[in-house]
Design an enzyme around this catalytic site. Sequence first.
Site, PDB file in Angstrom:
ATOM      1  N   HIS A 350       0.829  -1.211   0.000  1.00 21.01           N
ATOM      2  CA  HIS A 350       0.000   0.000   0.000  1.00 21.01           C
ATOM      3  C   HIS A 350       0.865   1.264   0.000  1.00 21.01           C
ATOM      4  CE1 HIS A 350      -3.696   2.315   1.170  1.00 21.01           C
ATOM      5  NE2 HIS A 350      -2.784   3.118   1.686  1.00 21.01           N
ATOM      6  N   GLU A 351       1.841   1.321   0.897  1.00 24.49           N
ATOM      7  CA  GLU A 351       2.670   2.516   0.997  1.00 24.49           C
ATOM      8  C   GLU A 351       3.567   2.682  -0.230  1.00 24.49           C
ATOM      9  OE1 GLU A 351       1.641   4.414   3.105  1.00 24.49           O
ATOM     10  OE2 GLU A 351       0.641   3.036   4.475  1.00 24.49           O
ATOM     11  N   HIS A 354       1.753   4.401  -2.932  1.00 23.29           N
ATOM     12  CA  HIS A 354       1.684   5.847  -2.696  1.00 23.29           C
ATOM     13  C   HIS A 354       2.853   6.599  -3.339  1.00 23.29           C
ATOM     14  CE1 HIS A 354      -1.748   6.872  -0.295  1.00 23.29           C
ATOM     15  NE2 HIS A 354      -1.501   5.955   0.615  1.00 23.29           N
ATOM     16  N   GLU A 373      -5.427   7.708  -1.724  1.00 25.49           N
ATOM     17  CA  GLU A 373      -5.710   6.531  -0.897  1.00 25.49           C
ATOM     18  C   GLU A 373      -6.457   5.436  -1.664  1.00 25.49           C
ATOM     19  OE1 GLU A 373      -4.266   5.866   1.627  1.00 25.49           O
ATOM     20  OE2 GLU A 373      -3.739   7.713   2.663  1.00 25.49           O
ATOM     21  N   TYR A 436     -10.720   5.001   1.150  1.00 23.21           N
ATOM     22  CA  TYR A 436      -9.975   3.794   0.817  1.00 23.21           C
ATOM     23  C   TYR A 436     -10.859   2.827   0.034  1.00 23.21           C
ATOM     24  CZ  TYR A 436      -6.400   5.177   4.280  1.00 23.21           C
ATOM     25  OH  TYR A 436      -5.430   5.836   4.969  1.00 23.21           O
TER      26      TYR A 436
END
Length: 500
Positions: A350-351, A354, A373, A436
């Site tokens: 997930h990060e 980003h 997000e 999200y």
Amino acid sequence: MKPKLKLLPLFLVLVFVVSGCLSQKEAAPVLQMDEIEARSYYNIEAELNVDEKTLTAVEEINYYNNDNIEMKELYFHVYPNAFKTKETAPFLFDDFDNAYKRGFESGYAEIISVKKKNTDGEKLLKYFLSGEGDTILKIELDSSLKPYERVKLIIEFALKIPPAGERFGYGDNNFNLGNWYPVAAVYDQKDGWNLDKYYAIGDPFYSDAADYRVAIKTPEEYIVAASGKLVEEIKEENGKIKRVYEGKALRDFAFVANNNFAVIEEEVDGVKVMSYYYKEDKVRGEEALEYGVKSIRLFSQIYGKYPYPVYSVVETEFPSGMEYPALVYISDKYYKPTYSSDPLIITVVHETAHQWFYGIVGNDQVDEAWLDESFAAFSETIFIERTYGKKTGRDYYTRSIENSVEEAMSSQVIDGKVVKSLSEFQNWDDYGPTVYERGAQMLNKLRETLGEDMFLEIVRAYVEKYKFKIATTGDFVKVCEEVSGKDLTEFFKPWISNVQ
């Protein structure tokens, strides 16, 4: 940022099926960063005092006015001041006790002086602090800054670091320095100067890409993980070490200092991926590196080449995961044997996503949080599909996205619209399912409607068009329609109102 993970059944189930070759063309490289010159430049000299829990710094900003207006004053966010009182202190997931488990102490920034640097010397400038918690710094210029011209400023400041397991704070061995220095506020056509407060919900940040040189001095036993590439390391006679980092087209600059770090690295497609982990967490530290490498490789192929020379996955005291350019925080609890590997893997994925959505393509995370997000959340499903197979990916999507949205919609916790300002949310209970899961659901429906290849072509075009710039919801919708050749007004209606 990755929200707290729900306890889901193991999505891996010891599956080791690796997906086949990508069916679509490999994404085009991101523009070389030296081709873009219209950016501000930050040159910061900082020293961390680990005993006093303080940091002193001199920040020189070569500020570039990239708007077609004359500026008589400039505004900067001073986020550390939000940590000064209990009333303004941001704490994630509505959990103050967890954030301040050592007890509350103030954290703040003291602005010592602001100067303008000219060819003939330096001149003191007037400045004022305002906003909730004194988090806005207004600097009055002695002459107007014309469009597309520059001014050099010097801000001397000192930080008191709070005992908080947050973006900005210290723990048993770690110092988290996220959102720690005065950073220029964004001026845009919609709102003028964006001077939002530091909300406790979401990631309340909005910044232009800029170039950085940051020198960080610490005791020599501390290892530093930082945004940017380490270009110089100087050991001093007093037992301290100065490390100099440089980075281009970064939206922020963060670092973590820890005297218990071990570091491993692996190169993928010319990018040095690094895993910083506590020495006792070797197994999970190796896993973090593995999935950092896999994420960088996959997302570079399908979204566009990762543009920075390094990427650091950092274990630290934090509730979940937090993205910064070229560096991400990963909660130290996910490295412990009491947890399965799933939270670590999903948070790293997930990060890492980003880095494209927030990092390469910027957005107003206060007014349009879904734009980064939702893409990061949906990227989890894409990663699992490509790595462990379609069925495993579909199972994960159903549990983590569809079921969450269905529950929130049926209980009327959310209304289904994804474009909302942080001020419109009550807490994390409605923020999470909206920006999200509901946004990720929209992206999946778009993929199903247009097909996998067209969807990814749209995303690549979106990244290419807005790399190192700021994108809006309207910009994304426009790219969708231009690339697909379709009028998607009716498609977006259930999710987006009044697209501009």
